[in-house]
Structures are given as structure tokens and as C-alpha cells.
Design a protein around this motif. Sequence first.
Motif, PDB file in Angstrom:
ATOM      1  N   THR A   2      27.996 -50.563  30.808  1.00 57.41           N
ATOM      2  CA  THR A   2      27.387 -50.697  32.132  1.00 57.41           C
ATOM      3  C   THR A   2      28.351 -50.202  33.203  1.00 57.41           C
ATOM      4  OG1 THR A   2      28.179 -52.989  32.319  1.00 57.41           O
ATOM      5  CG2 THR A   2      25.943 -52.653  31.462  1.00 57.41           C
ATOM      6  N   VAL A   3      27.749 -49.666  34.267  1.00 56.52           N
ATOM      7  CA  VAL A   3      28.501 -49.253  35.449  1.00 56.52           C
ATOM      8  C   VAL A   3      27.766 -49.803  36.672  1.00 56.52           C
ATOM      9  CG1 VAL A   3      29.452 -47.157  34.399  1.00 56.52           C
ATOM     10  CG2 VAL A   3      27.280 -47.044  35.649  1.00 56.52           C
ATOM     11  N   PRO A   4      28.477 -50.009  37.774  1.00 59.50           N
ATOM     12  CA  PRO A   4      27.816 -50.564  38.954  1.00 59.50           C
ATOM     13  C   PRO A   4      27.009 -49.518  39.708  1.00 59.50           C
ATOM     14  CG  PRO A   4      30.146 -50.233  39.394  1.00 59.50           C
ATOM     15  CD  PRO A   4      29.937 -49.912  37.944  1.00 59.50           C
ATOM     16  N   VAL A   5      25.867 -49.929  40.206  1.00 62.02           N
ATOM     17  CA  VAL A   5      25.061 -49.164  41.147  1.00 62.02           C
ATOM     18  C   VAL A   5      24.914 -50.021  42.400  1.00 62.02           C
ATOM     19  CG1 VAL A   5      22.751 -48.251  41.625  1.00 62.02           C
ATOM     20  CG2 VAL A   5      23.798 -47.883  39.373  1.00 62.02           C
ATOM     21  N   PHE A  56      30.480 -42.838  38.878  1.00 60.71           N
ATOM     22  CA  PHE A  56      30.934 -43.076  37.504  1.00 60.71           C
ATOM     23  C   PHE A  56      32.322 -42.496  37.249  1.00 60.71           C
ATOM     24  CE2 PHE A  56      28.156 -39.238  36.939  1.00 60.71           C
ATOM     25  CZ  PHE A  56      29.127 -38.331  36.539  1.00 60.71           C
ATOM     26  N   ASN A  57      32.776 -41.561  38.087  1.00 62.06           N
ATOM     27  CA  ASN A  57      34.087 -40.931  37.878  1.00 62.06           C
ATOM     28  C   ASN A  57      35.224 -41.931  37.878  1.00 62.06           C
ATOM     29  OD1 ASN A  57      32.222 -39.299  39.812  1.00 62.06           O
ATOM     30  ND2 ASN A  57      33.255 -37.770  38.529  1.00 62.06           N
ATOM     31  N   LEU A  58      35.056 -43.039  38.599  1.00 59.39           N
ATOM     32  CA  LEU A  58      36.115 -44.036  38.680  1.00 59.39           C
ATOM     33  C   LEU A  58      35.929 -45.169  37.678  1.00 59.39           C
ATOM     34  CD1 LEU A  58      36.529 -44.263  42.570  1.00 59.39           C
ATOM     35  CD2 LEU A  58      37.694 -42.758  40.946  1.00 59.39           C
ATOM     36  N   ALA A  59      34.864 -45.097  36.855  1.00 57.68           N
ATOM     37  CA  ALA A  59      34.617 -46.164  35.891  1.00 57.68           C
ATOM     38  C   ALA A  59      35.576 -46.093  34.719  1.00 57.68           C
ATOM     39  CB  ALA A  59      33.172 -46.101  35.398  1.00 57.68           C
ATOM     40  N   TRP A  90      36.117 -30.687  48.361  1.00 62.51           N
ATOM     41  CA  TRP A  90      36.108 -32.144  48.271  1.00 62.51           C
ATOM     42  C   TRP A  90      35.783 -32.519  46.834  1.00 62.51           C
ATOM     43  CZ3 TRP A  90      32.192 -29.636  51.140  1.00 62.51           C
ATOM     44  CH2 TRP A  90      30.899 -29.703  50.620  1.00 62.51           C
ATOM     45  N   PHE A  91      35.940 -33.771  46.489  1.00 58.41           N
ATOM     46  CA  PHE A  91      35.778 -34.184  45.095  1.00 58.41           C
ATOM     47  C   PHE A  91      34.292 -34.328  44.767  1.00 58.41           C
ATOM     48  CE2 PHE A  91      35.830 -36.808  41.340  1.00 58.41           C
ATOM     49  CZ  PHE A  91      36.942 -36.354  40.652  1.00 58.41           C
ATOM     50  N   PRO A  92      33.843 -33.772  43.627  1.00 53.99           N
ATOM     51  CA  PRO A  92      32.419 -33.809  43.272  1.00 53.99           C
ATOM     52  C   PRO A  92      32.027 -35.098  42.557  1.00 53.99           C
ATOM     53  CG  PRO A  92      33.589 -32.483  41.671  1.00 53.99           C
ATOM     54  CD  PRO A  92      34.624 -32.921  42.692  1.00 53.99           C
ATOM     55  N   TYR A  93      32.054 -36.203  43.280  1.00 55.79           N
ATOM     56  CA  TYR A  93      31.689 -37.481  42.675  1.00 55.79           C
ATOM     57  C   TYR A  93      30.261 -37.438  42.139  1.00 55.79           C
ATOM     58  CZ  TYR A  93      35.793 -39.496  45.013  1.00 55.79           C
ATOM     59  OH  TYR A  93      37.068 -39.779  45.441  1.00 55.79           O
ATOM     60  N   GLY A  94      30.013 -38.190  41.064  1.00 55.65           N
ATOM     61  CA  GLY A  94      28.699 -38.189  40.441  1.00 55.65           C
ATOM     62  C   GLY A  94      28.107 -39.575  40.321  1.00 55.65           C
ATOM     63  N   GLY A  95      26.781 -39.617  40.151  1.00 57.78           N
ATOM     64  CA  GLY A  95      26.114 -40.875  39.857  1.00 57.78           C
ATOM     65  C   GLY A  95      25.187 -41.355  40.959  1.00 57.78           C
ATOM     66  N   ILE A  96      24.674 -42.563  40.755  1.00 60.39           N
ATOM     67  CA  ILE A  96      23.818 -43.227  41.753  1.00 60.39           C
ATOM     68  C   ILE A  96      24.759 -44.015  42.652  1.00 60.39           C
ATOM     69  CG2 ILE A  96      21.851 -44.761  42.112  1.00 60.39           C
ATOM     70  CD1 ILE A  96      21.053 -44.284  39.208  1.00 60.39           C
ATOM     71  N   TYR A  97      25.152 -43.422  43.754  1.00 58.15           N
ATOM     72  CA  TYR A  97      26.242 -44.016  44.520  1.00 58.15           C
ATOM     73  C   TYR A  97      25.795 -44.691  45.821  1.00 58.15           C
ATOM     74  CZ  TYR A  97      26.156 -39.721  47.336  1.00 58.15           C
ATOM     75  OH  TYR A  97      25.776 -38.679  48.147  1.00 58.15           O
ATOM     76  N   ARG A  98      24.496 -44.734  46.064  1.00 59.59           N
ATOM     77  CA  ARG A  98      23.962 -45.560  47.148  1.00 59.59           C
ATOM     78  C   ARG A  98      22.846 -46.441  46.595  1.00 59.59           C
ATOM     79  NH1 ARG A  98      23.722 -40.639  51.451  1.00 59.59           N
ATOM     80  NH2 ARG A  98      25.964 -40.314  51.645  1.00 59.59           N
ATOM     81  N   SER A 147      36.884 -42.967  49.582  1.00 54.66           N
ATOM     82  CA  SER A 147      37.910 -44.000  49.624  1.00 54.66           C
ATOM     83  C   SER A 147      38.604 -44.048  48.278  1.00 54.66           C
ATOM     84  CB  SER A 147      37.318 -45.379  49.972  1.00 54.66           C
ATOM     85  OG  SER A 147      36.689 -45.969  48.846  1.00 54.66           O
ATOM     86  N   ARG A 148      39.835 -44.499  48.269  1.00 52.57           N
ATOM     87  CA  ARG A 148      40.612 -44.521  47.031  1.00 52.57           C
ATOM     88  C   ARG A 148      39.954 -45.393  45.976  1.00 52.57           C
ATOM     89  NH1 ARG A 148      46.433 -47.378  46.779  1.00 52.57           N
ATOM     90  NH2 ARG A 148      44.999 -49.118  47.080  1.00 52.57           N
ATOM     91  N   ASP A 149      39.380 -46.514  46.395  1.00 51.66           N
ATOM     92  CA  ASP A 149      38.848 -47.480  45.431  1.00 51.66           C
ATOM     93  C   ASP A 149      37.401 -47.217  45.031  1.00 51.66           C
ATOM     94  OD1 ASP A 149      41.273 -48.813  45.464  1.00 51.66           O
ATOM     95  OD2 ASP A 149      40.661 -50.162  47.075  1.00 51.66           O
ATOM     96  N   HIS A 150      36.605 -46.633  45.932  1.00 48.83           N
ATOM     97  CA  HIS A 150      35.172 -46.493  45.674  1.00 48.83           C
ATOM     98  C   HIS A 150      34.677 -45.054  45.702  1.00 48.83           C
ATOM     99  CE1 HIS A 150      35.657 -50.656  47.331  1.00 48.83           C
ATOM    100  NE2 HIS A 150      34.993 -50.913  46.225  1.00 48.83           N
ATOM    101  N   GLY A 151      35.559 -44.106  45.958  1.00 48.16           N
ATOM    102  CA  GLY A 151      35.120 -42.726  46.023  1.00 48.16           C
ATOM    103  C   GLY A 151      34.090 -42.529  47.110  1.00 48.16           C
TER     104      GLY A 151
END
Length: 625
Positions: A84-87, A91-94, A187-195, A330-334
Motif C-alpha cells: 500500500t501507498v498513501p493517496v 510513489f517515488n518517495l515510497a 523539475w522532478f517527474p513525480y508520479g502517482g495520485i498525488y492530490r 517539498s523534501r518530504d512529500h515531493g
Amino acid sequence: MEEIKNFVDNIHNEAYKNAYSAPLIRAESLIMQGGREEESLDGLWNFSVDLYDNCLRAKWFLEEGTNEEGRAVPLDYAFDDWETVPVPGVFNLAKPEYFYYEGPAVYSRRFSYGSRGNERVFIRFGAVAGEARVFLNGCFLGVHRGGSTPFCVEATESLKEGADNRLIVVADGTRHQADVPSLNTDWFPYGGIYRSVTLVRLPEVFIQDMKVRLSGRREREITVEAVAAGSISPDYNAFFEIPEIGVCEIMDFGPDGTGRLKLKVPELELWSPENPRLYNARLTLYDGENRASDRISDRVGFRTIETAGRSIRLNGRPLFLRGVCLHEDSRDHGKAVTKEEIREAFRLAREMNCNFVRLAHYPHTEWAARLADEEGLLLWEEIPVYWWIDFGNPDTFEQAKSQLSEMMKRDANRASVIIWSVGNENPDTDERYRFMADLAEYARRSDPSRLISAACLVDTVNLRIADRLETHLDVIGLNEYYGWYDPDYTKLSTILEQSAPEKPVIISEFGADGAFEAEEAEAGTGTKEKNDNSARRVRGTVKEQEEIYENQIAVFRRIPYIQGTTPWILFDFRTPKRLGKYQKGYNIKGLITEDRSRKKPAFYLMQNYYEEVLEHECGYDQTSE
């Protein structure tokens, strides 16, 4: 066509995505949140990267455990047993192994649903990186393109009673040349359901959108526009209210479901950074039996923004935009920044004496504009028509237009948003000119209450501000890095002195790397060695950054048509392009370190410069409107 007798669809069909190209979820389907009760689908979702896109190829979303003969077949997935990952979250920081992954990823969760009679149910996504394909109980609901804007998809026909509703989202961050943004970014290409993801229950006829704005400053006239969805009949009407000042007016809807009001409200206080006054605007829809069937509300500020010659005017008064650029990182949450992190960023911008923030280079979370409304910060919002886009491709234009529409629709009632930007640092080609000119004019037609801009590059050949797009802009954004990428400061003076723009100019980017570690390394180098071999001087120290800012500010003071500055950037942020000794995967041009703990000397330079500008502005006898 020859029949292939041993064709296996899930391993031989390379046109598999064609089945998932429609319906395309567009801005027209976006539903205003407006204070409605929503059921959160946030939390822990089952998750797996899907490198070969097997969820789509093999139709995992159907969850077929038996074949046509009724025999059990082996499954290559186990939704409920996945990690599981948080929504919301990236996911890059998981996990460390996900850090640079950009391909398809599959999210799954179960949820309960109980019908409440005749209702329509929608799922709202705040944003999903890249392309998002949404499946509910085995049904494909649609695909959304554009990783920074919200979208809604109707789920009414696919829901079932009980706790066993399966929602699957294939979030695909794969980059393509024809996409917006395209292949090359900084910039960093963060992925996932981030909102956030929510379930929205609505009546069969509901208010889809409500826009409220000031249309007459001196007479304090407001315009209200609304759109109703569903089979609306002539006996439907609505009441628009602003309870704090006693406004209550009937709005009728036409056969096309649109309604419009113009109201004179002489007691209205205008919104400004000094007085961020917000009102509760509410629209209630009544059916043919005079029953309230739907209600939408918003906290709205009223202000005007315009240009007069080379000046920018807020509520009729000259305004210098004391700004800074900000990435959603942000460093902790991308990219999944929290409200607390947004508030912290705005607090630090305020500490620097800012009244303005440029949200680069894509639509940030809706909470940025909502909090800016409350705190009195002006905003520049933009879409990621960034560097090189496939300007000649009609589909690329449609992607850009759709993202612009979704951003404008989402933030239409935000008083803080004063500028829509249609792009950043694009080459002045014929195709680019037509592409961005059409975007600019579309934005102007859609929303005449805001200014249109773009962050342009200087003409480095003729050393002047010159971009054909200027004729379609209200404010010229100018990105320049003299002292850093080009060390010759005299060019900046020449460019600004040789230019004679008839419109206000914002220096939308300037700056330099600033690493405390580089400063310490330079301090450890012997003076004689530095004098003997100046080429070995360490670049990117906070001291060098400070010197560049000093020189830039000295030039800005001399140029009267500069009406705002937004240095690049408030915080250091992640990017795969920056892999130097002191960068370590970060763009280190920030005025504050990536962990937000340490301000660089250039921060205080800008703080003092903005205090000087503010004192100068306060020295004028500015009469009210």
C-alpha cells in the motif's frame, strides 16, 4: 487481411491502448466543489508499478479468474495483496527503487456505496500524474491527460450496492514528445495520485459551476454566471446570496442550463493584499415544486486588475509585484505538498516582503490559491507549455488548451490569481507563435478579469526585449540569468535600456546557484592558489549568488517599466538535470535550502530591496478609487 490462428491479444497486440483512448475526460466535465459534502477516498491504496502495462494489455481490471470453459486460470496480479501507498502521495518517495520510475503504475482500492435514491455520483481527482485511466467494477470510465489539473468522471452506472466496489487507476507518467509538458523539463517527474480523491453525490439536476467576479470597480457591480447540468426545465430557478451584505437575488436558467446576474453592491469591500476580505457567495437551486435541490458556495474576494500603459493597477492603484517563484515540491512529500507546507512557503515569502508568488511551471494544488486568498498574496498561475513543445501538433495544442481550461475553471473565483501564463521560455518560431497566441486569446476570451502573460526569453542577438507574442500579452514576463549563465552584466543593462516596451515588464526569473557547501569549499582554498589560478574558483557559492543579486537589483532600480520581479526560486528543489558536486539532484538556486531550514544571504538582499520598494510606494499620496 490474413487470419492469424495463434494470435494472443495480451502478448501480440501493440495497439492495445487504442481501446482506452476514449472517452477523453475534458474540462467540460469538471464540477465545482463549492462547499458540497464529499466522501473521501484518500488513504492507503494497493499499489504496484506495471512496467509492461499489463493491467491494460491483459485487462486485469476485469478480474476474470476463470476462462470461457469455467476453469480457473492463473492470475499475474493480486490487487488486495499488493503493498500500500498513501493517496494523496507520490510513489517515488515510497521506496528507493521507485525514485526514478516514470512508467505505468496501478492503484486499486475497495470502497462502500449505498444509494440515496435518484442521484448522480462522480469521482473527483485533484490530480494524477501524466495520463490517468479510471476503471470502476470492471468498467472503463475514461482517460484524462494532464498531470496537474483536476478532473471528474461519472460513476453512477458502474456503482453497486455494498462494500465491494473496486476502483482502479492506471497512472502513467511516461513522457512523450507530443505531451504537455514534453520530454525535456527541469523539475522532478513525480508520479502517482498525488492530490485527493473524493466521491461526490449530486441530484439529477445540479449546479456544475458558479463564477463570481467584480465587473465594475467604481460602481461596485458584480457578475454571477452559473451552469446547471441535467435536464433542467423552465420552472427551475436559483437564489444567489451574499449573506454578509444582504444580497439575495433570483437567477433564472435558460434552456441551455446557463444563468447570469449583474448586481450593484455599493457596500462591497475590495480584496487586496492589505485587506484580503472574503465573502460567502451561495447559489441554491430550486426545482419546479420550490424545493431546494442543490446548493453551491464559495469564499470569494472582489478586486480588479488591469494595466495602464506600463503600470499594473490593482483596484485602480499602481502596484509593484514584489514576488518570488515557487515550485510544488517539498523534501518530504515531493509534489504532494501539504497545506502546512503551502502556509510555510507563503509565510516565508511574506517574511521576504513579497506580495506576489509565481507558481511555476504547472498548475499547483487548488489549496495554493485558496490559502493565498485568505492570506492576501497575489498569484501568477501557468500551464507547462515549457521549453520545446510539439507546436505544430493539433493534439498537443488541445492538451495545452484543456489544461488551461481546467486551471481557469478551477480557480475562477480566486481573487489572488491575477495572471494566467500560457508558457515559459519557448523559442520564437512561427509554429510556437501561432500556438501560444491562440492560447493567449483563448484565455482572454474565457476570462477578461485577469491579465495574460508568458515568461519569455530575451533576444540575445539584438540585445533587447523582442518576442512576437508580446502583442497578445498584457504583461511581458522576462527570464534572464546575467551573472550566472552569461556572466556579462553589461548585456542586461544594454537589453533593458535598448528596449522600449509599451507594457509593464515582470522579471519573471533571475538568479544563480547558491550552495553553502561550495562556500565552505572555497573558503578552504588558499588565497595564493586562488590568485594564481582564478579559473579554479568554486562556482555556485552563496557568496557568488549574493553578488549576482546585488548586481541585478542595481540594474532593476534604474528601469521604470519593470513592475515586478520574481527571483528563481524560493526553495531548492529536486530535478534529474542537476547532478553536480553540490547540486546532488537539486536545483540549488533557491533563496532557502530544500529542507526550508536555512536562508541564504540573497534572501535578505531581496527582503531589503522589497522593503525599499514598499517604502517608495508608501511615499506616494495614493487616493482611493
